[in-house]
Design a protein around this motif. Structure first.
Motif, short mmCIF file in Angstrom:
data_model
loop_
_atom_site.label_atom_id
_atom_site.label_comp_id
_atom_site.label_asym_id
_atom_site.label_seq_id
_atom_site.Cartn_x
_atom_site.Cartn_y
_atom_site.Cartn_z
N ARG A 133 -14.86 -8.73 9.58
CA ARG A 133 -16.29 -9.03 9.51
C ARG A 133 -16.64 -10.04 8.42
O ARG A 133 -17.49 -10.90 8.61
CB ARG A 133 -17.08 -7.75 9.28
N HIS A 134 -16.03 -9.88 7.26
CA HIS A 134 -16.39 -10.71 6.10
C HIS A 134 -15.15 -11.27 5.42
O HIS A 134 -14.85 -10.92 4.26
CB HIS A 134 -17.20 -9.88 5.10
N HIS B 92 -15.16 -12.75 1.73
CA HIS B 92 -15.15 -11.93 0.51
C HIS B 92 -13.77 -11.88 -0.14
O HIS B 92 -13.68 -11.78 -1.36
CB HIS B 92 -15.62 -10.51 0.81
#
Length: 177
Positions: A25-26, A29
């Motif tokens: 999802r990310h 990060h």
């Protein structure tokens, strides 16, 4: 299947499913921390994506898929091995305690590094777990031993049958024609 496997596999897999989903999802990060590990590997392995974010996303997807397979008991040995392979770069990228200047951060990163090392050990045990069934290596050795035993018995049987025939041939040869 034993209760330990039914309970232990999903517990071991939970960290990978959660962490893998986060990476999918990310990826931005963790991409900066992953860059020092991803770049040298991507340069040597042409199948990997050039983008660090895409490599992080791919690593996360493998962790989610293999984690779900391990948790549900589907192909658990292969799933555990796949998770072990993804854990090595994840650990080297995310928990470089030897590079930390702050003593508190160094301690935290070392704890996380050792936690991942312990999970790697659990995954290696799970990858070798045959679920109580004999391993392929044991079965092949056992089959080879059985074949050798049968060949030896066949040889002895042949020799035992050949002795009287040879004796009869010698007697026949000695008799006048």
């Amino acid at each position: 299947m034993s209760l330990l496997r039914v309970v232990g596999r999903p517990m071991l897999a939970s960290m990978f499913v959660a962490g893998g989903l986060e990476s999918v999802r990310h990826p931005q990060h963790v991409a900066p921390a992953a860059e020092p590990v991803v770049r040298p590997v991507a340069d040597r392995v042409p199948l990997l994506p050039d983008s660090t974010e895409q490599s992080v996303r791919l690593n996360g997807a493998v962790q989610v898929a293999a984690g779900l397979l391990l948790a549900t008991g589907r192909m658990p040995r292969s799933a555990a091995l796949a998770l072990a392979v993804t854990l090595v770069p994840t650990t080297l990228a995310g928990h470089r305690f030897w590079e930390e200047e702050d003593p508190e951060q160094r301690v935290q990163q070392r704890i996380h590094f050792l936690k991942n090392l312990a999970m790697l050990g659990g995954l290696l045990i799970a990858a070798g777990d045959t679920g109580g069934a004999p391993s392929l290596l044991w079965r092949s050795r056992h089959a080879a031993r059985g074949l050798r035993r049968e060949a030896h018995l066949a040889q002895r049987s042949f020799r035992a049958g050949a002795r009287p025939a040879a004796a009869a041939g010698r007697i026949r040869a000695a008799l006048p024609h």
